[in-house]
Structure formats: structure tokens, C-alpha cells
Scaffold this motif. Sequence first.
Motif, mmCIF file in Angstrom:
data_model
loop_
_atom_site.group_PDB
_atom_site.id
_atom_site.type_symbol
_atom_site.label_atom_id
_atom_site.label_comp_id
_atom_site.label_asym_id
_atom_site.label_seq_id
_atom_site.Cartn_x
_atom_site.Cartn_y
_atom_site.Cartn_z
ATOM 1 N N ASN B 252 21.102 -38.208 -0.084
ATOM 2 C CA ASN B 252 20.017 -37.604 -0.835
ATOM 3 C C ASN B 252 20.325 -36.134 -1.170
ATOM 4 O OD1 ASN B 252 17.485 -35.736 0.152
ATOM 5 N ND2 ASN B 252 16.934 -37.253 -1.376
ATOM 6 N N VAL B 253 19.684 -35.612 -2.187
ATOM 7 C CA VAL B 253 19.890 -34.235 -2.644
ATOM 8 C C VAL B 253 19.635 -33.209 -1.533
ATOM 9 C CG1 VAL B 253 18.960 -32.460 -4.198
ATOM 10 C CG2 VAL B 253 19.301 -34.795 -5.034
ATOM 11 N N GLU B 254 18.488 -33.352 -0.886
ATOM 12 C CA GLU B 254 18.125 -32.376 0.147
ATOM 13 C C GLU B 254 19.102 -32.447 1.323
ATOM 14 O OE1 GLU B 254 14.030 -32.726 1.457
ATOM 15 O OE2 GLU B 254 14.455 -31.479 3.202
ATOM 16 N N THR B 255 19.515 -33.653 1.671
ATOM 17 C CA THR B 255 20.506 -33.815 2.742
ATOM 18 C C THR B 255 21.756 -33.007 2.397
ATOM 19 O OG1 THR B 255 19.759 -36.113 2.914
ATOM 20 C CG2 THR B 255 21.755 -35.520 4.116
ATOM 21 N N LEU B 256 22.240 -33.194 1.163
ATOM 22 C CA LEU B 256 23.479 -32.533 0.761
ATOM 23 C C LEU B 256 23.327 -31.020 0.691
ATOM 24 C CD1 LEU B 256 24.563 -35.143 -1.902
ATOM 25 C CD2 LEU B 256 25.789 -34.600 0.208
ATOM 26 N N ALA B 257 22.134 -30.547 0.298
ATOM 27 C CA ALA B 257 21.928 -29.106 0.221
ATOM 28 C C ALA B 257 21.997 -28.469 1.608
ATOM 29 C CB ALA B 257 20.583 -28.802 -0.447
ATOM 30 N N ASN B 258 21.706 -29.261 2.649
ATOM 31 C CA ASN B 258 21.795 -28.752 4.023
ATOM 32 C C ASN B 258 23.244 -28.585 4.494
ATOM 33 O OD1 ASN B 258 19.304 -28.461 5.887
ATOM 34 N ND2 ASN B 258 18.772 -30.180 4.569
ATOM 35 N N VAL B 259 24.132 -29.420 3.944
ATOM 36 C CA VAL B 259 25.500 -29.493 4.486
ATOM 37 C C VAL B 259 26.253 -28.150 4.467
ATOM 38 C CG1 VAL B 259 27.770 -30.559 4.128
ATOM 39 C CG2 VAL B 259 25.715 -31.983 4.141
ATOM 40 N N PRO B 260 26.341 -27.458 3.315
ATOM 41 C CA PRO B 260 27.110 -26.205 3.335
ATOM 42 C C PRO B 260 26.522 -25.169 4.301
ATOM 43 C CG PRO B 260 26.544 -26.831 1.069
ATOM 44 C CD PRO B 260 25.821 -27.763 1.973
ATOM 45 N N VAL B 261 25.191 -25.148 4.413
ATOM 46 C CA VAL B 261 24.563 -24.156 5.298
ATOM 47 C C VAL B 261 24.908 -24.457 6.754
ATOM 48 C CG1 VAL B 261 22.446 -22.890 5.798
ATOM 49 C CG2 VAL B 261 22.673 -24.105 3.622
ATOM 50 N N ILE B 262 24.862 -25.727 7.116
ATOM 51 C CA ILE B 262 25.218 -26.098 8.496
ATOM 52 C C ILE B 262 26.675 -25.710 8.775
ATOM 53 C CG2 ILE B 262 25.562 -28.039 10.084
ATOM 54 C CD1 ILE B 262 23.288 -29.477 8.624
ATOM 55 N N MET B 263 27.555 -25.986 7.820
ATOM 56 C CA MET B 263 28.969 -25.680 8.020
ATOM 57 C C MET B 263 29.207 -24.174 8.129
ATOM 58 S SD MET B 263 30.613 -28.420 8.314
ATOM 59 C CE MET B 263 30.011 -30.078 8.366
ATOM 60 N N ASN B 264 28.431 -23.406 7.380
ATOM 61 C CA ASN B 264 28.579 -21.952 7.436
ATOM 62 C C ASN B 264 28.046 -21.356 8.725
ATOM 63 O OD1 ASN B 264 29.916 -21.042 5.166
ATOM 64 N ND2 ASN B 264 28.087 -21.090 3.884
ATOM 65 N N ARG B 265 26.859 -21.823 9.116
ATOM 66 C CA ARG B 265 26.187 -21.148 10.226
ATOM 67 C C ARG B 265 26.388 -21.838 11.559
ATOM 68 N NH1 ARG B 265 20.836 -18.212 8.328
ATOM 69 N NH2 ARG B 265 21.270 -17.322 10.374
ATOM 70 N N GLY B 266 26.932 -23.031 11.515
ATOM 71 C CA GLY B 266 27.315 -23.664 12.780
ATOM 72 C C GLY B 266 26.306 -24.684 13.280
ATOM 73 N N VAL B 267 26.852 -25.624 14.021
ATOM 74 C CA VAL B 267 26.072 -26.722 14.545
ATOM 75 C C VAL B 267 25.004 -26.232 15.535
ATOM 76 C CG1 VAL B 267 26.267 -28.749 16.022
ATOM 77 C CG2 VAL B 267 27.916 -28.395 14.177
ATOM 78 N N GLU B 268 25.395 -25.263 16.393
ATOM 79 C CA GLU B 268 24.457 -24.770 17.413
ATOM 80 C C GLU B 268 23.215 -24.172 16.769
ATOM 81 O OE1 GLU B 268 24.488 -25.379 20.541
ATOM 82 O OE2 GLU B 268 26.302 -26.522 20.054
ATOM 83 N N TRP B 269 23.474 -23.347 15.768
ATOM 84 C CA TRP B 269 22.378 -22.707 15.046
ATOM 85 C C TRP B 269 21.423 -23.762 14.483
ATOM 86 C CZ3 TRP B 269 21.627 -23.449 9.721
ATOM 87 C CH2 TRP B 269 20.588 -22.708 9.158
ATOM 88 N N PHE B 270 22.004 -24.790 13.837
ATOM 89 C CA PHE B 270 21.182 -25.817 13.201
ATOM 90 C C PHE B 270 20.349 -26.557 14.236
ATOM 91 C CE2 PHE B 270 20.507 -30.073 11.299
ATOM 92 C CZ PHE B 270 19.841 -29.687 10.161
ATOM 93 N N ARG B 271 20.971 -26.861 15.365
ATOM 94 C CA ARG B 271 20.259 -27.644 16.379
ATOM 95 C C ARG B 271 19.173 -26.838 17.069
ATOM 96 N NH1 ARG B 271 22.661 -32.849 18.531
ATOM 97 N NH2 ARG B 271 20.592 -32.688 19.401
ATOM 98 N N SER B 272 19.224 -25.526 16.914
ATOM 99 C CA SER B 272 18.189 -24.703 17.551
ATOM 100 C C SER B 272 16.902 -24.704 16.717
ATOM 101 C CB SER B 272 18.700 -23.272 17.716
ATOM 102 O OG SER B 272 18.766 -22.635 16.454
ATOM 103 N N ILE B 273 16.962 -25.281 15.519
ATOM 104 C CA ILE B 273 15.767 -25.351 14.661
ATOM 105 C C ILE B 273 15.220 -26.769 14.725
ATOM 106 C CG2 ILE B 273 14.938 -25.033 12.282
ATOM 107 C CD1 ILE B 273 17.754 -23.537 11.933
ATOM 108 N N GLY B 274 13.899 -26.892 14.672
ATOM 109 C CA GLY B 274 13.318 -28.234 14.671
ATOM 110 C C GLY B 274 13.176 -28.810 16.063
ATOM 111 N N THR B 275 13.238 -30.135 16.163
ATOM 112 C CA THR B 275 13.064 -30.781 17.463
ATOM 113 C C THR B 275 14.396 -31.367 17.934
ATOM 114 O OG1 THR B 275 12.536 -32.952 16.539
ATOM 115 C CG2 THR B 275 10.696 -31.439 16.850
ATOM 116 N N GLU B 276 14.396 -31.814 19.173
ATOM 117 C CA GLU B 276 15.603 -32.363 19.779
ATOM 118 C C GLU B 276 16.165 -33.525 18.951
ATOM 119 O OE1 GLU B 276 17.356 -31.478 22.411
ATOM 120 O OE2 GLU B 276 18.654 -33.276 22.375
#
Lengths: 165, 526
Positions: B252-276
Motif C-alpha cells: 500500500n502507498v502509506e506502507t511504502l511511505a514509511n519505508v524510507p523513514v524507518i531505514m533512515n531513522r532506524g528500527v529502534e526509533w520506529f519501534r518506540s512509537i505506537g504499541t508493542e
Amino acid sequence: MEFMFDKEKNKEKIERFRQIIQDHKETKGALMPVLQGAQEIFGYLPAEMLQLISEELDIPLSEIYGVATFYSQFSFIPKGENIISICLGTACYVKGAQDILEDFEKLLGIKAGQTTGDMKFSISSTRCIGDCSMAPVVTVNEDIYPRLKKEQVKEIILKYGGEIK
Amino acid sequence: MITMEMLEKIRKEHRPILEERLLKEGKVIIKGNEIVLKGDYYKKQYRIALKNCGIINPGDIRDYIAMDGYAALANILRDKQPKEVIDDMKASNLRGRGGAGFPTGRKWEESFKKSSDKKYFICNADEGDPGAFMDRSILENDPHAVLEGMAIGGYAVGSDQGFIYVRAEYPTAVASLEKAIAEAKEYGLLGENILGTGFNFDIELRLGSGAFVCGEGTALMESIEGKRGMPRKKPPRTSHVGLWQKPTILNNVETLANVPVIMNRGVEWFRSIGTERSPGTKVFALVGKVVNAGLVEVPMGTSLREIIYDIGGGVQDGKVLKAVQTGGPSGGCIPASLIETPVDFESLDKIGSIMGSGGMVVMDENTCMVDIARFFLEFTVDESCGKCTPCRIGNKRMLEILTSMTDGTAEEREISELKELAEIIEDTSLCGLGQTSPNPVLSTMRYFYEEYEAHVLDRICPSGVCKSLLKYNILDNCIGCRKCAKVCPTSCISGKVKEVHVIDQDRCIKCGACYDACPSEAITIG
Ligand SMILES: Cc1cc2nc3c(=O)[nH]c(=O)nc-3n(C[C@H](O)[C@H](O)[C@H](O)COP(=O)(O)O)c2cc1C
Ligand code: SF4
Ligand code: SF4
Ligand code: FES
């Protein structure tokens, strides 16, 4: 409603369309883009052009009809000069789009999916054009009317040269 | 064609130009490396997928580059093996934003492991859910984020050919994508030998033609192949056997828009947002009877109350909240009593609704739940591809029952028949359209059963929506002006001038003309 596809009058359009077919001949899955091209150039899918597609792309006519009837954007009859399209997506519906559609139908004397006798207006309903935060939304040709109120229905018809029945 | 060094140079040079322009326009706040939109509406939001929307000029690739665009792709092509990218995606636990919430990394891995001479990577930009428009916003305002997400995915799974399937109803999005693809190719960020690394990835646009079912993965592939968009039987999974029988990834579009940001800022950062179990954010299209309608991006787990009241400003015209519909035609109606529910995949599922693509329709006391269920069924019946019987015929029967309920002609046994039908259709349909079409019915029956009873047993519509069940009455404060009698098309209003008028209920067609004409609010609907 009777209508004829005039090959002479459409000569130039047919040439443009032939070019589209040529451009897509090598494309995998060419049928959809070619049908979209025909719909855009002629405003509907003339039987003569479907025949042409069948010959050029070597796809049976029955298969072409099978595909073309499946998708709601394709039409087999010419549309009116002005296409009034009322969004009946969820956001528009909960904000009263159904009433607005009925008003247009009443004032123009036709139902959704039909064209007025003088070919001036067609009414169609769509499902969400993505302007949901401004619901209810109506488009006339390329013009967008956001947050439409029932009182504006008459105005819109007059604006596009209609007469109120 | 540019090199990695030139990409960095453009970024450094263009960033101050972008910042200066934004400051001049006065609509953003710049804090260090972050640029966010000003205003209360944005204060409670956390923008990842929408981070560039409203900030960059989508027609200028340098704006995107200045916001760290194409940095993730460049770094990955330089430093990472495809397998490492997939491991990162898996570790981030990003779940698909197009509806089902399937983990993106796991999906990519399926295709990665399958060897094939050709693989495809598709972006699903069909956005068929009426009432949702987040994908449109991303495509129009930040198209490069989607292109970069696709290129990263293509590299990870070993694909050199991408497709974007975008609906023809979004002409501005189509134009924006065309421009972006051309610009990215010109810069050598798409096409052959990207950034001189030897990686090839091209993207083609394909237009949808107004069939909701074509948003479903297998139907979408049939449609690109030039056929009717009818779903295929699964298994095999499309990550193994997809477009033209080749392994194919669909995101999906929104899924793909997340990808570059996750790659830039790192997995740890991403997992610290939202729920487990649902990390990151979700974009919602907050619409309907809400004060501030619009797109809202918040961390997963934010409660409905925060979204509707704190950000959306509550219900319009001071009315009372009745329900929130999430997930579109596949979703359900959540009653106002459950407004503290956090929105994430699990919590919504538990209460009989779904996240879906993120449509969120606010409904007030003037919305009839039986009518809403009927509305969604009408949609499903219109949009069913007709391939399988439960969906083609079952939904039609459900619609008939619901219509007779709103018409006031339903019989008592039909309430239980409706429920039984819903459960069978859910269990036996071939694709997601039919499998989820009963959700609006089941959820309204679960939480608003008394409205069904009112329609069927008492033949009244408590919300005053279903026309056939309404009764127009003239009250004692009628001034006898005769305005109503003059407009009544069936001449069923009688009464002398200056005396209270009466409606002959048997002949009234419930057109409402008298109600609109009355100058003294003497006519009631009940
Ligand atoms: C009837 C139907 C319609 C769908 N429409 C869309 C759509 O418009 N956009 C979308 O991204 N996913 C849609 N989906 C979900 C897709 O099948 C698929 O799960 C999704 O695109 C996968 O991407 P994701 O993993 O990134 O979410 C639809 C599913 C069904 C059953
Ligand atoms: S469930 Fe409906 S849409 Fe899906 S395959 Fe069956 S008939 Fe087609
Ligand atoms: S609702 Fe229409 S038909 Fe009924 S009394 Fe009023 S004007 Fe007459
Ligand atoms: S529901 Fe009408 S524009 Fe989206």
C-alpha cells in the motif's frame, strides 16, 4: 436513445486513437490502457473502435466486451455535454448526498446514469473522489463543488445553461 | 545522472533554500533537523507517512532530497545486502497499512526466498475505500517517498520492475506521479544503474478504471494483465506466483511511505512509537459529522476519543456522538460507549471492527444504523465481481432484507435470517470483499440491536432517516397559512385559513415538502 458514430466527423480522433493503439502494441496487458485511451478521446467506447482494437491487438471482441463492461469508468453511450457527478461515498452519504442526488434528478427530469434529451446533462454517481473532508462533494465536468448545500442545486443547473423543469 | 556525492551536495545546498522559503510562508516550525507544520491541529499528531505533506513542493525533487529523500536508498545500495534490508524490515515490525496489517518484512522475505528470472513490485494506489484519502494525499504531495519505498523494496526482494496501480479518479495524483517518475529517472534515482551502483529499477503507471475489487491483490494483478479484475484463488501466494505468474510484492502507498523513514531513522526509533504489536503511526481520514475533518496521523494506540475530540474538535453542531465507523465497507460501527478504545489492529478487531485503510466516519444522533448497514451492502452488491456465489447472491439477499427493514415491510424472522446469512457469507466467500462484507451488518446488530427491532417490530426509525417510516404531523401551533397545503403534491393536507391543518396519513407520500414550506415550525417528523 439512438445515436450514430460518424466516422467522417471523428476522423481526427480516430487517427489519434490509432496512434495510442500503436504505442501500446508491445505493452503487456495493453487492453486496459487502450480502452482508457478510447474512453478519453471519444467520451465513450464506440462499437467501431472496439472492433478496431480487436483487429489491432488480436483479442476477440467478446473478451473486450467482457473487460469493458466490468469497469465502471467505461460507457457504451455518449455522455451529455455536462456531466454532473454526485459522490455517494460514505463521508458524503452521511452528510446528505442522497438528498442532493434526488434534487438533481427531480430538477433535470432524469435518473442517475441517464442523459437529458437535449444531450446537455448527464447525472452519474461516484464513490469517493478523495475530497471527503469537504463532503458532500459534487463535480460538474472538471469543477468541484465542495460542501454543497441543497439550495445550490438549482444554481448549478442554471450556471451550466440548464432550464429548470 | 548523479552520484552519491552529488546527491549529498544537492541536499546540503537545497536545505537552506527550502527552509528559507518555508519560514517566509510562515506555516512551519523548524527545530534542529525537524520541520513540522504549525497549528493546534498538528500539535497532537505524529507525522511519519505525512511528514513532507504540505511542506515540500512535490514537483521539485530537490525539495524531497533536502528532507533526507533518497538518503535511505543510497545508504542501502552502498552498505547493505538485500537480506539485511529484509531483516531490518522484519525487526521494525511495520505492518501493512492497506487493510489486513500483514507484516511487510515477512511478505518481502517470501518473495526474496523464491528464485525467479523476473520479480515484480507493485504499489497499490487504488484507494477504493470510500471516505479514505490518505493515499491520495501522499501521492499528490510526496510522490517520491512512494518511489523511494518501492526502489528499496525492489532491491530487497530482487525486482527490477515496479508498477503503480492508481485509480483514474485521482487525476492530480496521476500527474504528480508522472512528474516524479520522470524527474527521478532524469537524476538517475530510478531506471538503469541507480546512483552508479549497478542496481536497475523502473516504475510504470497503470490506471484503475473504477472497480473497488481491483484493490484486492490478486484482482489487481488480473487487471494489470488486461483482464476483468476478478480475484484468484489463494494459495499460491502472490509473493510466489503473482503478476504474469512471477513472484510479486504488493504494498500500500502509506506502507511504502514509511519505508524510507524507518531505514533512515532506524528500527529502534520506529519501534518506540505506537504499541508493542502495532508499532509506528497510522493515518486516519477523519470525516463525517466532525468539526475538523481531515487527515490525522497519530501513534498506534491513540484512543478514539483523542482523535475525535482532541484533534477533530468533537461532533458538529453540538450534537451527540452515536458511533464511529472504521474500516469502510469491510469494517464496523463502534458505539460511542467504546470511545476509549485505542486504535491499533488488535483492539479494533476485538470489538468487531477493523483498522482497514484508516477511514473514520463520525456519526451523530441523526444517523440511522440500519440505513448505514444498508448503504454499505448496496456498495458491496455494486462492487462484487460476481465470481463466487455467497458474495454474488448472498449479499444481494442481505441487501433485500435491509431494504425491506428501512421500507417498513420486513418481518420479524428476517432479523435472525439476516444474521445467519451474514455469518455464512463471511465464512464461504472467495476473497476479502465477500469475507468482510457482513461486518457492517454484524457490528450494527451487535451494538444497535434495538434499532433493528424498532424498524421491524414497531415500524419506526428512531433517528428519523428512513423516509417510509416517518410520519409528518401538524402541531397546534399551526397558523393556518395554507403554505403546506399549496406545496403538497398529493393534496392530502386539509384545513381552513387560520385554522390548524391536518394531514391524511394514508395519502401522504412523505416527500417533506410541507415540512420545508411551513414558516412556523408547526410540522414535525416523528
Ligand atoms: C476488496 C478489497 C479491496 C482492497 N482495496 C485496497 C486498496 O484500495 N488499497 C490498498 O492498499 N489495499 C487494498 N486492499 C488490500 C490489499 O489486498 C492488500 O492487502 C494490500 O494492498 C497489501 O499492502 P500492505 O501489506 O502494504 O497493506 C483491498 C483488499 C480487498 C479485499
Ligand atoms: S467474494 Fe465477491 S468480490 Fe470476492 S471473488 Fe467472490 S464474488 Fe468476487
Ligand atoms: S410530506 Fe409531502 S405528501 Fe406528505 S403531507 Fe407533506 S407535502 Fe403532503
Ligand atoms: S466520500 Fe465523497 S469524496 Fe470521499
